[in-house]
Design a protein around this motif. Structure first.
Motif, PDB file in Angstrom:
ATOM      1  N   ALA A 114      38.512  55.155  44.510  1.00 27.21           N
ATOM      2  CA  ALA A 114      39.431  54.115  44.537  1.00 27.21           C
ATOM      3  C   ALA A 114      40.838  54.601  44.682  1.00 27.21           C
ATOM      4  CB  ALA A 114      39.245  52.572  43.816  1.00 27.21           C
ATOM      5  N   VAL A 115      41.953  53.902  44.796  1.00 27.66           N
ATOM      6  CA  VAL A 115      43.283  54.184  44.639  1.00 27.66           C
ATOM      7  C   VAL A 115      43.963  53.437  43.539  1.00 27.66           C
ATOM      8  CG1 VAL A 115      45.333  54.578  45.647  1.00 27.66           C
ATOM      9  CG2 VAL A 115      43.591  55.363  46.947  1.00 27.66           C
ATOM     10  N   LEU A 116      44.473  54.001  42.681  1.00 26.45           N
ATOM     11  CA  LEU A 116      45.464  53.119  41.619  1.00 26.45           C
ATOM     12  C   LEU A 116      46.791  53.214  41.744  1.00 26.45           C
ATOM     13  CD1 LEU A 116      45.554  51.594  38.676  1.00 26.45           C
ATOM     14  CD2 LEU A 116      45.709  53.835  37.702  1.00 26.45           C
ATOM     15  N   MET A 117      47.481  52.152  42.074  1.00 26.68           N
ATOM     16  CA  MET A 117      48.777  51.951  42.410  1.00 26.68           C
ATOM     17  C   MET A 117      49.542  51.755  41.030  1.00 26.68           C
ATOM     18  SD  MET A 117      51.019  49.879  45.379  1.00 26.68           S
ATOM     19  CE  MET A 117      50.555  48.106  44.480  1.00 26.68           C
ATOM     20  N   ASP A 118      50.227  52.246  40.645  1.00 25.37           N
ATOM     21  CA  ASP A 118      51.192  52.125  39.439  1.00 25.37           C
ATOM     22  C   ASP A 118      52.720  51.615  39.797  1.00 25.37           C
ATOM     23  OD1 ASP A 118      52.217  51.972  36.943  1.00 25.37           O
ATOM     24  OD2 ASP A 118      53.030  54.308  37.030  1.00 25.37           O
ATOM     25  N   ALA A 119      52.678  50.369  39.738  1.00 25.69           N
ATOM     26  CA  ALA A 119      54.113  49.755  40.344  1.00 25.69           C
ATOM     27  C   ALA A 119      54.793  49.004  38.911  1.00 25.69           C
ATOM     28  CB  ALA A 119      53.890  48.777  41.284  1.00 25.69           C
ATOM     29  N   PRO A 120      55.435  49.696  38.026  1.00 24.35           N
ATOM     30  CA  PRO A 120      56.101  49.201  36.927  1.00 24.35           C
ATOM     31  C   PRO A 120      56.820  48.000  37.049  1.00 24.35           C
ATOM     32  CG  PRO A 120      56.573  51.511  37.172  1.00 24.35           C
ATOM     33  CD  PRO A 120      56.023  51.152  38.323  1.00 24.35           C
ATOM     34  N   PRO A 129      54.702  40.649  46.777  1.00 22.71           N
ATOM     35  CA  PRO A 129      54.966  40.887  48.110  1.00 22.71           C
ATOM     36  C   PRO A 129      53.721  41.530  48.734  1.00 22.71           C
ATOM     37  CG  PRO A 129      56.934  40.883  47.202  1.00 22.71           C
ATOM     38  CD  PRO A 129      56.113  40.919  46.110  1.00 22.71           C
ATOM     39  N   PHE A 130      53.531  42.607  48.122  1.00 25.74           N
ATOM     40  CA  PHE A 130      52.128  43.708  48.634  1.00 25.74           C
ATOM     41  C   PHE A 130      50.989  42.874  48.694  1.00 25.74           C
ATOM     42  CE2 PHE A 130      48.761  46.184  47.665  1.00 25.74           C
ATOM     43  CZ  PHE A 130      48.745  47.083  48.571  1.00 25.74           C
ATOM     44  N   LEU A 131      50.699  42.141  47.842  1.00 28.87           N
ATOM     45  CA  LEU A 131      49.370  41.287  47.905  1.00 28.87           C
ATOM     46  C   LEU A 131      49.619  40.159  48.974  1.00 28.87           C
ATOM     47  CD1 LEU A 131      49.035  40.933  44.040  1.00 28.87           C
ATOM     48  CD2 LEU A 131      47.652  42.418  45.758  1.00 28.87           C
ATOM     49  N   ALA A 132      50.589  39.508  49.008  1.00 23.78           N
ATOM     50  CA  ALA A 132      50.514  38.346  50.117  1.00 23.78           C
ATOM     51  C   ALA A 132      50.517  38.933  51.569  1.00 23.78           C
ATOM     52  CB  ALA A 132      52.343  37.598  49.853  1.00 23.78           C
ATOM     53  N   VAL A 133      51.367  40.182  51.540  1.00 22.55           N
ATOM     54  CA  VAL A 133      51.254  40.810  52.985  1.00 22.55           C
ATOM     55  C   VAL A 133      49.834  41.443  53.323  1.00 22.55           C
ATOM     56  CG1 VAL A 133      51.985  42.527  54.511  1.00 22.55           C
ATOM     57  CG2 VAL A 133      53.840  41.354  53.057  1.00 22.55           C
ATOM     58  N   ALA A 134      49.303  41.788  52.095  1.00 28.63           N
ATOM     59  CA  ALA A 134      47.973  42.115  52.562  1.00 28.63           C
ATOM     60  C   ALA A 134      46.972  41.090  53.048  1.00 28.63           C
ATOM     61  CB  ALA A 134      47.356  42.880  51.179  1.00 28.63           C
ATOM     62  N   VAL A 171      41.943  44.789  47.855  1.00 32.91           N
ATOM     63  CA  VAL A 171      42.610  44.563  46.446  1.00 32.91           C
ATOM     64  C   VAL A 171      41.133  44.560  45.639  1.00 32.91           C
ATOM     65  CG1 VAL A 171      43.699  43.610  44.484  1.00 32.91           C
ATOM     66  CG2 VAL A 171      44.709  43.711  46.844  1.00 32.91           C
ATOM     67  N   LEU A 172      40.762  45.514  44.622  1.00 33.37           N
ATOM     68  CA  LEU A 172      39.575  45.701  43.945  1.00 33.37           C
ATOM     69  C   LEU A 172      39.800  44.883  42.481  1.00 33.37           C
ATOM     70  CD1 LEU A 172      38.409  49.115  44.655  1.00 33.37           C
ATOM     71  CD2 LEU A 172      37.864  46.988  46.191  1.00 33.37           C
ATOM     72  N   ALA A 173      41.025  45.230  42.045  1.00 35.58           N
ATOM     73  CA  ALA A 173      41.461  44.613  40.650  1.00 35.58           C
ATOM     74  C   ALA A 173      42.826  44.614  40.651  1.00 35.58           C
ATOM     75  CB  ALA A 173      40.927  45.380  39.632  1.00 35.58           C
ATOM     76  N   ARG A 174      43.311  43.920  39.867  1.00 37.20           N
ATOM     77  CA  ARG A 174      45.080  43.644  39.422  1.00 37.20           C
ATOM     78  C   ARG A 174      45.276  43.347  38.250  1.00 37.20           C
ATOM     79  NH1 ARG A 174      46.042  38.853  43.899  1.00 37.20           N
ATOM     80  NH2 ARG A 174      44.043  39.866  44.961  1.00 37.20           N
ATOM     81  N   ASP A 175      46.262  43.750  37.706  1.00 43.14           N
ATOM     82  CA  ASP A 175      47.001  43.296  36.488  1.00 43.14           C
ATOM     83  C   ASP A 175      48.546  43.294  36.920  1.00 43.14           C
ATOM     84  OD1 ASP A 175      48.095  43.006  34.010  1.00 43.14           O
ATOM     85  OD2 ASP A 175      46.362  43.759  32.847  1.00 43.14           O
ATOM     86  N   LEU A 176      49.278  42.320  37.252  1.00 46.85           N
ATOM     87  CA  LEU A 176      50.744  42.449  37.489  1.00 46.85           C
ATOM     88  C   LEU A 176      51.339  42.501  36.180  1.00 46.85           C
ATOM     89  CD1 LEU A 176      50.739  39.766  40.485  1.00 46.85           C
ATOM     90  CD2 LEU A 176      50.008  42.431  40.273  1.00 46.85           C
ATOM     91  N   ASP A 177      51.059  42.059  35.108  1.00 49.98           N
ATOM     92  CA  ASP A 177      51.919  42.230  33.861  1.00 49.98           C
ATOM     93  C   ASP A 177      51.919  43.857  33.596  1.00 49.98           C
ATOM     94  OD1 ASP A 177      52.213  39.531  33.579  1.00 49.98           O
ATOM     95  OD2 ASP A 177      50.457  39.241  32.299  1.00 49.98           O
ATOM     96  N   ARG A 178      50.866  44.599  33.847  1.00 49.45           N
ATOM     97  CA  ARG A 178      51.059  45.999  33.546  1.00 49.45           C
ATOM     98  C   ARG A 178      51.573  46.732  34.804  1.00 49.45           C
ATOM     99  NH1 ARG A 178      45.337  47.399  30.205  1.00 49.45           N
ATOM    100  NH2 ARG A 178      44.623  45.790  31.910  1.00 49.45           N
ATOM    101  N   GLY A 179      51.424  46.064  36.012  1.00 48.58           N
ATOM    102  CA  GLY A 179      52.033  46.563  37.328  1.00 48.58           C
ATOM    103  C   GLY A 179      50.771  47.635  37.554  1.00 48.58           C
ATOM    104  N   LEU A 180      49.797  47.016  37.637  1.00 51.83           N
ATOM    105  CA  LEU A 180      48.589  48.111  38.086  1.00 51.83           C
ATOM    106  C   LEU A 180      47.555  47.435  39.113  1.00 51.83           C
ATOM    107  CD1 LEU A 180      47.619  49.638  34.691  1.00 51.83           C
ATOM    108  CD2 LEU A 180      48.724  50.639  36.390  1.00 51.83           C
ATOM    109  N   ILE A 181      47.285  48.084  40.139  1.00 54.21           N
ATOM    110  CA  ILE A 181      46.607  47.457  41.164  1.00 54.21           C
ATOM    111  C   ILE A 181      45.448  48.508  41.745  1.00 54.21           C
ATOM    112  CG2 ILE A 181      46.377  46.300  43.341  1.00 54.21           C
ATOM    113  CD1 ILE A 181      49.333  45.435  42.917  1.00 54.21           C
TER     114      ILE A 181
END
Length: 315
Positions: A43-49, A57-62, A75-85
């Motif tokens: 999988a790919v981990l996106m780190d978006a501080p 917006p990324f999640l909404a457009v997806a 999207v396999l998992a998300r934690d927006l407080d940590r900025g990780l998807i």
């Protein structure tokens, strides 16, 4: 790149305990990407501080793209407080590298990318925010704000007024989903023969010619005038005046953005693209629809402050 401190805990909570996390890529923003391997899957981990990037917006457009039947990473998992998807892994067959490794496939692959755009433009943009005049002007303003001081020029009056004049006929067209960074580094060739989309979080509802420009006047690789013309013909009916205007607007914006990446963000590698972007901009400015903007550039940006100013920085 080093994974964020809480990456291991995040992927473990997502069901990927014991996964190996290795650097994949960074981009012009604060986002970074890592590949996660565990038990024969990836999988790919996106780190978006979150202090720098809003991932909503990324999640909404997806979701919007999925609803229309297009391949955005699941999207396999998300934690927006940590900025990780955690995202579906589209593999390594990126359009840019595939075409450069096998130039004989260039026309066929570009035609597939144009087909995707044509299909996307037949669908409504839904609830995406509008691409309105203030956004066009703010983007175009990056040129006098960042580019001109960097080459020793003072911003000159009349710039915004010239853009108002040329953008007026098209700024109210919000008929299409505009991905805004639809180019060869953001398109993946998938195992099933389809195309996967990346970096679409800034999508807006706007003019359909914009993403044609993004693909066919690619800042990061040469697209010949011949291929550009062939692909415009493949798309079908294209408003050539709108295409030239949006091309000039986008390329002026990019010249400013790449200068800002150098000056503000310490990323000088983007300066190597400036001569190519200037070549596209000069081509766009030659269209009669750009006469007011062309006159401003002719009066305020000497030839030696254009592509020539960056030629020695090309890698």
């Amino acid at each position: 790149m080093t994974p964020p401190a809480d990456a291991e805990a995040f992927v473990r909570e997502a069901g990927w305990g014991g996964a190996a996390i290795s650097p994949l890529a960074g981009d012009a923003s604060f986002r970074r990407y890592f590949r996660v391997h565990a038990g024969g899957r990836s999988a790919v981990l996106m780190d978006a501080p979150p202090q720098h990037e809003d991932s909503r917006p990324f999640l909404a457009v997806a979701d919007h793209l999925h609803a229309l039947g297009f391949a955005a990473p699941r999207v396999l998992a998300r934690d927006l407080d940590r900025g990780l998807i955690l995202l579906e892994d589209f593999g390594d067959a990126r359009m840019k590298e595939v075409v450069e490794a096998d130039p004989a496939r260039e026309t066929l692959i570009y035609a597939a990318a144009i087909d995707l755009l044509r299909d996307l433009h037949r669908q409504p943009p839904g609830t995406l925010p509008p691409y309105y005049m203030a956004v066009y002007q703010r983007e175009a303003g990056l040129f006098p704000d960042w580019y001109m001081p960097a080459v020793g020029l003072e911003p000159a009056p009349g710039y915004a007024a010239a853009w108002d004049e040329v953008l007026a006929p098209i700024a109210d067209d919000r008929s299409a989903t505009v991905l805004r960074d639809y180019h060869a580094e953001n398109i993946m060739l998938l195992a099933d023969g389809g195309l996967g989309l990346l970096d679409f979080q800034d999508a807006l509802a706007g003019h359909p010619a914009y993403d044609l420009v993004s693909l066919l006047q690619d800042a990061r690789r040469d697209v010949s005038p011949e291929l550009e013309e062939a692909m415009l013909a493949h798309y079908g009916s294209v408003d050539r005046a709108a295409y030239a205007v949006l091309g000039a607007q986008r390329n002026a914006k990019i010249l400013g953005i790449f200068t800002r990446l150098w000056k503000r963000d310490g990323k000088p590698r983007y300066l190597a693209y400036q001569p190519r972007v200037w070549a596209y901009l000069e081509r766009d400015l030659a269209h009669p629809a750009l006469a007011p903007v062309r006159a401003w550039f002719d009066a305020n940006v000497p030839t030696g402050k254009r592509a020539a100013a960056w030629a020695d920085r090309v890698a």
